[in-house]
Design a protein around this motif. Structure first.
Motif, PDB file in Angstrom:
ATOM      1  N   MET A  27       3.026  10.726   4.545  1.00 31.10           N
ATOM      2  CA  MET A  27       3.992  11.266   2.706  1.00 31.10           C
ATOM      3  C   MET A  27       3.657  10.497   2.190  1.00 31.10           C
ATOM      4  N   VAL A  28       3.590   9.174   2.433  1.00 24.57           N
ATOM      5  CA  VAL A  28       4.208   8.114   1.969  1.00 24.57           C
ATOM      6  C   VAL A  28       2.828   7.317   1.499  1.00 24.57           C
ATOM      7  N   CYS A  29       1.858   6.945   2.229  1.00 26.46           N
ATOM      8  CA  CYS A  29       0.546   7.012   2.643  1.00 26.46           C
ATOM      9  C   CYS A  29      -0.055   7.056   1.104  1.00 26.46           C
ATOM     10  N   CYS A  30      -0.020   9.315   1.707  1.00 29.77           N
ATOM     11  CA  CYS A  30      -0.621  10.062   0.670  1.00 29.77           C
ATOM     12  C   CYS A  30      -0.187   9.868  -1.011  1.00 29.77           C
ATOM     13  N   GLY A  31       1.373   9.608  -1.063  1.00 32.95           N
ATOM     14  CA  GLY A  31       1.992   9.478  -2.581  1.00 32.95           C
ATOM     15  C   GLY A  31       1.164   8.667  -3.494  1.00 32.95           C
ATOM     16  N   SER A  32       0.960   7.460  -2.235  1.00 33.80           N
ATOM     17  CA  SER A  32       0.611   5.442  -3.302  1.00 33.80           C
ATOM     18  C   SER A  32      -0.747   6.040  -3.222  1.00 33.80           C
ATOM     19  N   VAL A  33      -1.704   6.603  -3.050  1.00 33.58           N
ATOM     20  CA  VAL A  33      -2.360   6.989  -3.166  1.00 33.58           C
ATOM     21  C   VAL A  33      -3.751   7.019  -4.437  1.00 33.58           C
ATOM     22  N   MET A  34      -2.843   8.739  -4.416  1.00 35.12           N
ATOM     23  CA  MET A  34      -2.631   9.657  -5.110  1.00 35.12           C
ATOM     24  C   MET A  34      -1.994   9.202  -6.564  1.00 35.12           C
ATOM     25  N   SER A  35      -1.333   8.564  -6.587  1.00 31.48           N
ATOM     26  CA  SER A  35      -0.405   7.937  -7.911  1.00 31.48           C
ATOM     27  C   SER A  35      -1.219   6.753  -8.576  1.00 31.48           C
ATOM     28  N   ILE A  36      -1.788   5.890  -7.989  1.00 31.85           N
ATOM     29  CA  ILE A  36      -3.135   4.740  -8.479  1.00 31.85           C
ATOM     30  C   ILE A  36      -3.595   5.750  -8.493  1.00 31.85           C
ATOM     31  N   SER A  37      -4.543   6.677  -8.041  1.00 31.43           N
ATOM     32  CA  SER A  37      -5.580   7.417  -7.667  1.00 31.43           C
ATOM     33  C   SER A  37      -5.627   7.771  -9.444  1.00 31.43           C
ATOM     34  N   TYR A  38      -4.016   8.882 -10.039  1.00 33.45           N
ATOM     35  CA  TYR A  38      -4.530   9.741 -10.837  1.00 33.45           C
ATOM     36  C   TYR A  38      -4.171   8.947 -12.469  1.00 33.45           C
ATOM     37  N   LYS A  39      -2.970   7.258 -12.485  1.00 34.88           N
ATOM     38  CA  LYS A  39      -2.412   6.310 -12.942  1.00 34.88           C
ATOM     39  C   LYS A  39      -4.265   5.705 -13.463  1.00 34.88           C
ATOM     40  N   GLN A  40      -4.939   5.576 -12.907  1.00 33.62           N
ATOM     41  CA  GLN A  40      -6.364   5.376 -13.418  1.00 33.62           C
ATOM     42  C   GLN A  40      -7.188   5.868 -13.484  1.00 33.62           C
ATOM     43  N   GLN A  41      -6.833   6.835 -13.350  1.00 29.18           N
ATOM     44  CA  GLN A  41      -8.138   8.683 -13.326  1.00 29.18           C
ATOM     45  C   GLN A  41      -9.729   7.876 -12.714  1.00 29.18           C
ATOM     46  N   SER A  42      -9.047   7.584 -11.810  1.00 28.31           N
ATOM     47  CA  SER A  42     -10.980   7.685 -11.048  1.00 28.31           C
ATOM     48  C   SER A  42     -11.627   8.149 -10.742  1.00 28.31           C
ATOM     49  N   MET A  43     -12.533   7.823 -10.980  1.00 25.94           N
ATOM     50  CA  MET A  43     -13.675   9.249 -10.550  1.00 25.94           C
ATOM     51  C   MET A  43     -14.116   8.290  -8.726  1.00 25.94           C
ATOM     52  N   HIS A  44     -13.671   7.217  -8.177  1.00 27.61           N
ATOM     53  CA  HIS A  44     -14.723   7.048  -6.958  1.00 27.61           C
ATOM     54  C   HIS A  44     -13.313   6.106  -6.220  1.00 27.61           C
ATOM     55  N   TYR A  91       4.351   0.152  -1.394  1.00 26.57           N
ATOM     56  CA  TYR A  91       3.680  -0.148  -2.427  1.00 26.57           C
ATOM     57  C   TYR A  91       4.624   0.142  -3.901  1.00 26.57           C
ATOM     58  N   PRO A  92       4.824   2.350  -2.844  1.00 25.80           N
ATOM     59  CA  PRO A  92       6.751   2.653  -4.424  1.00 25.80           C
ATOM     60  C   PRO A  92       7.569   1.048  -4.423  1.00 25.80           C
ATOM     61  N   VAL A  93       7.402  -0.028  -3.562  1.00 21.74           N
ATOM     62  CA  VAL A  93       8.189  -0.995  -3.612  1.00 21.74           C
ATOM     63  C   VAL A  93       7.790  -1.627  -4.756  1.00 21.74           C
ATOM     64  N   THR A  94       6.785  -2.224  -4.491  1.00 20.21           N
ATOM     65  CA  THR A  94       6.130  -3.269  -4.919  1.00 20.21           C
ATOM     66  C   THR A  94       5.641  -2.774  -6.706  1.00 20.21           C
ATOM     67  N   HIS A  95       5.512  -1.721  -6.316  1.00 21.05           N
ATOM     68  CA  HIS A  95       4.566  -1.110  -7.464  1.00 21.05           C
ATOM     69  C   HIS A  95       5.937  -1.214  -8.637  1.00 21.05           C
ATOM     70  N   ARG A  96       7.659  -0.835  -8.169  1.00 25.84           N
ATOM     71  CA  ARG A  96       8.544  -0.613  -9.265  1.00 25.84           C
ATOM     72  C   ARG A  96       8.889  -2.302  -9.435  1.00 25.84           C
ATOM     73  N   PHE A  97       8.739  -2.716  -8.040  1.00 25.65           N
ATOM     74  CA  PHE A  97       8.732  -4.447  -9.061  1.00 25.65           C
ATOM     75  C   PHE A  97       8.415  -4.535  -9.710  1.00 25.65           C
ATOM     76  N   LYS A  98       6.896  -4.824  -9.843  1.00 22.80           N
ATOM     77  CA  LYS A  98       6.409  -5.656 -11.588  1.00 22.80           C
ATOM     78  C   LYS A  98       6.250  -5.022 -12.272  1.00 22.80           C
ATOM     79  N   THR A  99       6.480  -3.466 -12.169  1.00 24.06           N
ATOM     80  CA  THR A  99       6.669  -2.722 -14.079  1.00 24.06           C
ATOM     81  C   THR A  99       8.155  -2.621 -13.989  1.00 24.06           C
TER      82      THR A  99
END
Length: 338
Positions: free
Chosen positions: A46-63, A329-337
């Motif tokens: 669950m955590v890994c899916c959430g992390s990957v999708m959050s990054i992908s959504y934020k960057q609007q990536s195509m690959h 990622y959920p922890v490190t991302h919060r720390f960076k932002t």
């Protein structure tokens, strides 16, 4: 809500392939004393899916490359890029081999079984990304219901106690390589659909829903396999050891279900590859898919169980770093932002 369900199908289709649906992958990692391992896998998935999708959504990536760079850093991106390419290439070969092994059970030539999946796999990409999403939405419900049906029937008929082994936790460490094994295809596939996500709600629905479904199926499946542990060595595909207790028609139905699992994972693996190479080779996806599958076909001669036995544990260990990065990622991302 429905958009999130669409991504659940994509995630399930990516994860439940020939190795998983056949029972071979689950038995390779879990088996006895694995109740805690399956619970840990569910949470980490669950955590890994959430992390990957959050990054992908934020960057609007195509690959997947921009997503991968965020996860492992610029210096390791090249290493893991090649690892993902090699992983997707070899696991798609496993899926092609799995189709051959499935049809071989009905005295159909192994090579014919491989071609039966290769041709529609190429045709699927005539419709670009839309073809993969529609295909998953149509066939994944059949896969999930079919697999749950046979497991519930077996558990009921054999009067199995699901919680008999719930306190056996000695194999809990298996959760880490098993989750790590499934991380790279998640990065490759979910990293290619960021531009198609419309809200963060889709991330939560997809990650929690897919994790819960996979965790539940894994627990039921592993509990069933424990009961026939002495017979598994006699079968290339452990699922057939369960199906021998039922009429031939049930075996035919479940073979179709397993073939669907093989096809959806092969499609996801090919999707990850073609979207990666499209940046360099400006051709329709189906042409890139045709070229890749043509290169893969000779390697299917190694056989299904042999490929799983050696490749899957190796990938599970190699991916532990990227698993750790996604869990943090959920922890490190919060720390960076902050």
């Amino acid at each position: 809500m429905m958009a999130g369900v669409k991504w659940i199908f994509l995630i399930i289709g990516t994860t439940i392939g020939a190795g998983y649906a056949s029972g071979r992958e689950l038995w390779q990692f879990f088996g006895q004393d694995s109740s805690l391992a399956i619970l840990l896998f569910t949470v980490m998935f669950m955590v890994c899916c959430g992390s990957v999708m959050s990054i992908s959504y934020k960057q609007q990536s195509m690959h997947y490359l921009p997503v991968l760079r965020t996860i492992v850093g610029r210096h390791l991106t090249g290493v893991y890029d090649w690892m993902i390419i090699f992983y997707l290439f070899t696991t798609t070969i496993v899926m092609l081999a799995g189709s051959g092994a499935t049809l071989q059970a009905y005295d159909i030539s192994y090579r014919v079984g491989v071609l039966v999946i290769a041709l529609p796999l190429i045709l699927l990409f005539v419709w670009d990304v839309k073809g993969l999403v529609i295909m998953n939405a149509l066939v994944l419900p059949v896969l999930i219901v079919g697999l749950l049906l046979i497991l519930f029937l077996f558990i009921t008929d054999q009067k199995l106690s699901l919680f008999e082994h719930i306190g056996d936790t000695a194999n809990w460490m298996a959760a880490f390589p098993f989750t790590a094994l499934n991380v790279l295809p998640l990065v490759a596939v979910l990293g290619a659909v960021g531009s198609r996500m419309k809200s963060r709600r889709e991330v939560w629905v997809a990650s929690i829903g897919s994790g819960f479904l996979l965790g539940s199926i894994s627990f039921l499946y592993n509990s069933s396999l424990i009961q026939i542990s002495e017979e598994i060595l006699l079968y290339e595909i452990p699922l057939f050891a369960i199906l021998k207790h039922y009429p031939y028609s049930m075996m035919v139905f479940m073979s179709i279900v397993m073939w669907i699992a093989i096809f959806t994972t092969a499609a996801s693996g090919t999707f990850g590859l073609v979207t990666r190479f499209r940046e360099y080779w400006k051709q329709p996806l189906w042409i890139i898919a045709f070229a890749l599958i043509a290169v893969m076909l000779p390697f299917t001669s190694f056989g299904f169980s042999t490929l799983i036995q050696y490749l899957y544990p190796l990938y599970g260990v190699l991916n532990l770093y990227i698993l750790t990065a996604l869990l943090l990622y959920p922890v490190t991302h919060r720390f960076k932002t902050s």
